[in-house]
Enzyme design. Structure first.
Site, PDB file in Angstrom:
ATOM      1  N   LYS A   1      41.254  52.274  54.326  1.00 34.51           N
ATOM      2  CA  LYS A   1      40.863  53.056  55.237  1.00 34.51           C
ATOM      3  C   LYS A   1      41.621  54.199  55.607  1.00 34.51           C
ATOM      4  CE  LYS A   1      39.740  50.200  59.039  1.00 34.51           C
ATOM      5  NZ  LYS A   1      40.014  49.247  60.204  1.00 34.51           N
TER       6      LYS A   1
ATOM      7  N   ARG B   1      44.581  50.710  64.308  1.00 36.03           N
ATOM      8  CA  ARG B   1      43.653  49.915  63.320  1.00 36.03           C
ATOM      9  C   ARG B   1      44.258  49.326  61.958  1.00 36.03           C
ATOM     10  NH1 ARG B   1      39.169  54.276  62.255  1.00 36.03           N
ATOM     11  NH2 ARG B   1      37.899  52.718  61.772  1.00 36.03           N
TER      12      ARG B   1
ATOM     13  N   GLY C   1      36.843  43.238  59.396  1.00 34.71           N
ATOM     14  CA  GLY C   1      36.972  42.311  60.827  1.00 34.71           C
ATOM     15  C   GLY C   1      37.802  41.339  60.503  1.00 34.71           C
TER      16      GLY C   1
ATOM     17  N   MET D   1      41.259  41.571  60.124  1.00 32.40           N
ATOM     18  CA  MET D   1      42.553  41.729  60.772  1.00 32.40           C
ATOM     19  C   MET D   1      42.194  42.464  62.085  1.00 32.40           C
ATOM     20  SD  MET D   1      45.170  42.650  57.726  1.00 32.40           S
ATOM     21  CE  MET D   1      44.017  43.991  57.004  1.00 32.40           C
TER      22      MET D   1
ATOM     23  N   ARG E   1      33.843  53.546  53.114  1.00 34.50           N
ATOM     24  CA  ARG E   1      34.480  52.940  51.835  1.00 34.50           C
ATOM     25  C   ARG E   1      33.490  52.501  51.058  1.00 34.50           C
ATOM     26  NH1 ARG E   1      35.008  47.929  56.030  1.00 34.50           N
ATOM     27  NH2 ARG E   1      32.722  47.941  56.751  1.00 34.50           N
TER      28      ARG E   1
ATOM     29  N   HIS F   1      28.468  40.934  60.993  1.00 35.78           N
ATOM     30  CA  HIS F   1      29.523  40.439  59.937  1.00 35.78           C
ATOM     31  C   HIS F   1      28.701  39.465  59.145  1.00 35.78           C
ATOM     32  CE1 HIS F   1      32.158  37.022  59.602  1.00 35.78           C
ATOM     33  NE2 HIS F   1      33.176  37.600  59.206  1.00 35.78           N
TER      34      HIS F   1
ATOM     35  N   SER G   1      31.959  28.100  13.432  1.00 40.31           N
ATOM     36  CA  SER G   1      31.623  28.399  14.841  1.00 40.31           C
ATOM     37  C   SER G   1      32.656  27.633  15.496  1.00 40.31           C
ATOM     38  CB  SER G   1      30.103  27.954  15.013  1.00 40.31           C
ATOM     39  OG  SER G   1      30.053  28.100  16.473  1.00 40.31           O
TER      40      SER G   1
ATOM     41  N   CYS H   1      30.373  28.501  20.077  1.00 42.70           N
ATOM     42  CA  CYS H   1      29.345  27.982  20.746  1.00 42.70           C
ATOM     43  C   CYS H   1      29.755  27.028  21.818  1.00 42.70           C
ATOM     44  CB  CYS H   1      28.469  27.465  19.653  1.00 42.70           C
ATOM     45  SG  CYS H   1      29.249  26.062  18.852  1.00 42.70           S
TER      46      CYS H   1
ATOM     47  N   TYR I   1      29.921  36.987  17.094  1.00 42.52           N
ATOM     48  CA  TYR I   1      29.240  36.993  18.152  1.00 42.52           C
ATOM     49  C   TYR I   1      29.545  35.491  19.193  1.00 42.52           C
ATOM     50  CZ  TYR I   1      27.797  32.422  15.586  1.00 42.52           C
ATOM     51  OH  TYR I   1      27.906  31.218  15.094  1.00 42.52           O
TER      52      TYR I   1
END
Ligand code: ADP
Ligand code: MG
Ligand code: MG
Length: 933
Positions: free
Chosen positions: A58, A128, A137, A139, A372, A495, A822, A890, A910
């Site tokens: 903030k 704040r 909200g 804090m 923000r 909220h 694999s 896999c 892969y």
């Protein structure tokens, strides 16, 4: 006007004032030097956006907005380090902090031309909280600091609005009582309620001046009585206590719970922002609102949000009064609406992302109080990322990185089946339509409070929909436990909406025609009453609320934005993405979702089908080779069809087929069940002795006994480590031959039809290269035979799974036989840890996780240190023998983003995962490749 700050002059030449490295050490280690040397306080024009660690999100963004010339009320920030020092020094201000805070206050007075505590010309401020990551909200924040019995009179005469001044004072005393002194909310609310009731009013905004005065006095006595001290008349003392309270709120239960859920570290601390007050409650040309610069549910390019005329900021967020959509501001004040639009654009361009902006209009003048990066749904995240590329604000790779792989899960999540929805509507089960603030579909039982929601969901494993008039930060644990959230009040930025979007919970809010009665534990809507425990369904995508449970289905992936983003991801990734698929329908889904091959086809799944299991059992129980061959011959055509289906679906992409793997007893009836049946039949026969009609029973008994005998002869103490995988194939070579024949016959048929095929035959559970050699012989002779019979040649590969430590340790020898590896990381994790997964996950493993003996479930996220080391070794040894060795994974880990990034670093070819995780894997593989650039 009391608190209209002059426009802050923009300093063109800014001296950079970042903390020096020496001062950036922890408060403990700064003992050596005078702590007062640390800069604890930054004026807004001394900070910038990249100082979030120190100034919180903030504070840093307020500073940045000042820097780019936006209208922000003057203020300053007390650093997060000050908070940490305060908390670690037994709630004492670190040396130098208070002096710096007072000095900053003096500067604020100078800049605003007002003075703190001066009744003639008072400066009022808010105090704040604001941590590095936003915790909406969670804090505390205090407004209107600086008011006292004298200042309130001055403010009244200065503004000519005594009611306004008194209301501001009333709010301060109330917040001070609850936030700073920790008193409960109820007694304050009860006082308010009493006065509203006397006047027959619905809300506070119409209470007359004398009531507000009386209420403020009542609040002051409440504080005296319950907290044993007076409300401080000294504004400086107010500021000090408020600062401490905000520091402490970092450790509050709500904040701690939220950080746990959101994965935010607990040692960051919060900054404290002291901001000159501006008032949205100064009449009809005042107001307050919250907007996101785009629609954060859908990603559409339109400003979205809530507005309230003649109100203060907290009224919007709390959902206490029904808000207007932001478009209402356009009608009320077109010029201000246009200005807000320009500010939003500027913020977006500057921060290169969609913003969530708090603003207040005081008598026709617009102030920005916070910005923000906006929380958004997965759907919005994808669309926004793609569109920002189109707007040249982002590069493609940045857009790809903006979306977390796990977010894509949403697109593959259930939605209500359209037919079922239609039927529900026709039945009259559509109860209401509210605001569609967080998409997705959820059905569950109604719970009217957070604790019940949590209990039912955790302990009773119920799907729960949490229903409230509105939610508060204290409700977060229940919201997290619930499948969905439904409220009767609140807007798009309430909220409930914010939290739901952040955690991907479907939510419908602001269903105003629904009456939620938490006392009597029932809700009333559309003339129907639902009680706690009744089932509702909510569609967060449309806002609809239904009675009862609705069918869900997983939609096709056709959102054009996600398709584009995934295509970009494909351009960046280096790993192939395959799917684990046993049936053509899975394979089709996998290809649709972008799979480039099948990394694992588990043939045992085919054996379990109803029409095949009897043959499988006969094959297992056969007493002679002839009997067994007979049964296998019956299975062959089924298997051939299975493979044909897969080859046709995959059209030449690799199809990795694992030969039969599980212990055979899995195909036979359960031992204890058989024993029970046999005993029961025996008793029944005993009772019927001598009477007619026992022949059939006797035959039944004989059959069951034979089966029991067979099962007993095959019983192993440790089937997981017993006759399974390659061992089974060596034990029953005719089984291997049947499977290989089915694969090659199918492949030959495809080849004859002119279709490309690439079968990869995979042997499970190899520990020694000799096992592989034996298997290879059986397999190659059968393959040659089939190709000769068919007069057709097809290319196939022969390879193995690496799923026991010895295979990894001797991978160089194994690679002499195998053309591909694999990694079967499920078994490799079991055998490396020596943990049986089935027993552990319902037992001690959860205890281990709870006690943090293991940081993560190794069956969900690959244990890189242990299991990963074995993989690394196998890769190295395998490629030493056979440089072109083809490598994949896999196990279930193949769809986990962290594991995928590890596989990228290992240099695998892969990853293979379940079809529905293929898009996630594609994106995760792109992230991995971009991260290693
Ligand atoms: P949160 O982090 O919970 O949003 P904030 O610190 O942003 O808490 O403040 C709560 C509310 O008070 C917000 O609506 C905010 O806009 C408003 N507010 C905070 N400071 C001021 C101020 N100086 N003037 C007017 N409104 C303010
Ligand atoms: Mg805020
Ligand atoms: Mg295995």
């Amino acid at each position: 006007m009391p608190t209209r700050p002059r426009k802050t002059p923009l300093r063109k030449t800014r001296t950079r004032s970042r903390p020096s490295p020496r001062l950036a050490r922890s408060p403990r280690s700064s003992h050596a030097r005078p702590a007062s040397r640390e800069k604890w306080v930054y004026l807004f024009d001394e900070g910038r956006a990249d100082m979030k660690d120190l100034l919180g999100g903030k504070g840093a963004n307020l500073a940045e907005m000042v820097r780019i010339g936006l209208p922000v009320p003057p203020g300053f920030v007390v650093t997060t380090r000050a908070c940490n020092a305060f908390l670690s020094e037994g709630s004492r201000f670190p040396e130098g902090l208070w002096a710096q805070e007072l000095a900053a206050l003096r500067k604020l007075e100078k800049r605003t031309g007002r003075s703190f505590g001066d009744p003639e010309n008072a400066l009022l401020v808010s105090c704040r909280s604001g941590a590095k990551f936003s915790m909406p909200g969670m804090m505390d924040t205090l407004l209107n600091l600086g008011l006292n019995d004298a200042v309130v009179e001055g403010l009244a005469s200065e503004t000519g609005d005594a009611r306004f001044a008194q209301d501001a004072y009333r709010r301060l005393v109330q917040m001070f009582g609850t936030v700073v002194l920790g008193l409960p909310h109820e007694p304050f609310e009860q006082v308010l309620e009493r006065y509203r009731h006397q006047r027959g009013l619905q809300n506070d905004s119409a209470l007359p001046l004398e009531d507000l005065k009386a209420i403020t006095e009542a609040f002051q006595s409440l504080i005296r009585e319950k907290a044993g001290r007076d409300f401080p008349q000294d504004p400086v003392e107010q500021l000090r206590l408020a600062t401490e309270a905000v520091f402490r709120s970092w450790k509050g239960k709500r904040a701690v719970d939220y950080r746990n859920a959101a994965g935010i570290p607990h040692d960051l601390g919060t900054a404290v922002n002291i901001v000159t007050m501006v008032f949205g409650n100064r009449g009809e040309d005042s107001g307050t609102g919250v907007v996101t610069t785009r629609n954060v549910s859908t990603g559409e390019r339109e400003m979205e949000g809530d507005y309230l005329s003649n109100a203060q900021g907290e009224d919007v967020v709390s959902g206490a009064r029904p808000t207007l959509r932001i478009s209402a501001l356009k009608e009320l004040h077109p010029k201000l609406y246009a200005q807000l639009g320009r500010i939003c654009q500027k913020l977006e361009r500057h921060f290169r992302d969609v913003q969530d902006v708090e603003f207040t209009i005081e008598q026709g003048r617009l102030w920005v109080l916070q910005t923000r990066d906006a929380k958004r749904t997965a759907q919005a995240a994808v669309r926004i990322a793609v569109e920002l590329v189109g707007e040249r604000l982002l590069r493609r790779e940045e857009a790809v990185l903006r979306v977390k792989p796990e977010q894509l899960d949403f697109f593959l999540h259930p939605q209500f089946a359209p037919d079922d929805k239609k039927a529900a509507r026709e039945r009259g089960d559509l109860l209401a339509t509210g605001l569609n603030v967080s998409p997705g579909a959820a059905s569950g039982v109604v719970a009217f409070d957070a604790d019940t929601a949590e209990r039912w969901s955790r302990e009773e494993k119920k799907a729960v929909i949490m229903v409230r008039p509105e939610t508060k930060p204290d409700d977060v644990h229940g919201m997290l436990a619930a499948r969905g959230i439904l409220t009767s009040r609140g807007g798009r930025t309430s909220h409930a909406a914010l939290v739901a979007r952040q955690f991907g919970k479907p939510a419908v809010v602001g269903v105003s025609e629904m009456e939620v009665d938490c006392e009597r534990r029932q809700l009333t809507v559309a003339g129907r009453v639902l009680r706690e425990g009744d089932t509702v369904s909510i569609d967060g995508t449309t806002g609809e609320v239904f009675a009862g449970r609705l069918e869900t289905l997983i939609p096709d992936l056709k959102d054009p934005y996600i398709l584009k983003l995934l295509k970009w991801a494909d351009d960046f990734r280096e790993l192939g993405v395959y799917a684990n698929a046993d049936y053509p329908r899975d394979a089709r889904k996998a290809r649709e979702l972008g799979a480039e091959g099948i990394g694992l086809c588990r043939t045992e799944h085919m054996f379990f089908e109803k029409d095949r299991l009897p043959h499988v059992q006969r094959m297992i129980l056969a007493r002679t080779d002839a009997e067994r061959d007979e049964a296998l011959a019956r299975l062959l055509p089924f298997q051939r069809e299975d493979f044909l289906g897969l080859f046709r679906t995959m059209e030449g992409q690799p199809v990795t087929i694992r030969l039969l793997d599980p212990p055979l007893h899995e195909f036979l009836p359960n031992h204890d069940g058989l024993l029970h049946d046999v005993t029961e039949l025996e008793t029944r026969l005993e009772l019927r002795k001598g009477r007619p009609g026992t022949a059939e029973l006797e035959e039944q008994l004989a059959r069951k006994r034979r089966m029991l005998e067979a099962v007993e002869s095959m019983r192993e103490a440790n089937p997981m480590l017993g006759l399974r995988g390659v061992r089974l194939g060596i034990h029953l070579p005719s089984l291997v031959r049947m499977q290989v024949r089915a694969i090659l016959e199918a492949a030959c048929q495809c080849a004859r039809e002119g279709m490309r095929v690439l079968p990869k035959i995979m042997i499970p559970l190899i520990a020694h290269s000799n096992e592989l050699r034996v298997e290879k012989e059986t397999l190659e002779s059968e393959a040659r035979a089939v190709m000769k019979e068919q007069g057709q040649k097809v290319a196939y590969q022969f390879g193995t799974m690496i799923e026991v430590p010895r295979a990894a340790l001797t991978a160089d020898q194994i690679a002499e036989e195998a053309e591909f590896f694999s990694f079967g990381t499920n078994d490799l994790t079991q055998t490396t840890y020596g943990i049986s997964r089935d027993d552990a996950e319902t037992g001690f493993l959860s205890e281990y996780l709870h006690k943090r003996i293991l940081p993560e479930n190794p069956f969900a996220t690959l244990d890189q240190r242990g299991v990963g080391s074995l993989m690394e070794l196998a890769v190295k040894l395998g490629r030493k023998t056979r440089p072109g060795l083809d490598l994949g994974i896999c196990g279930e880990h193949g769809g986990d983003p962290k594991t995928i990034s590890f596989c990228h670093r290992l240099g695998l070819d892969y990853v293979s995962c379940s079809p529905y995780r293929v898009p996630i894997a594609r994106l995760a593989a792109a992230h991995a490749a971009l991260a290693s650039r």
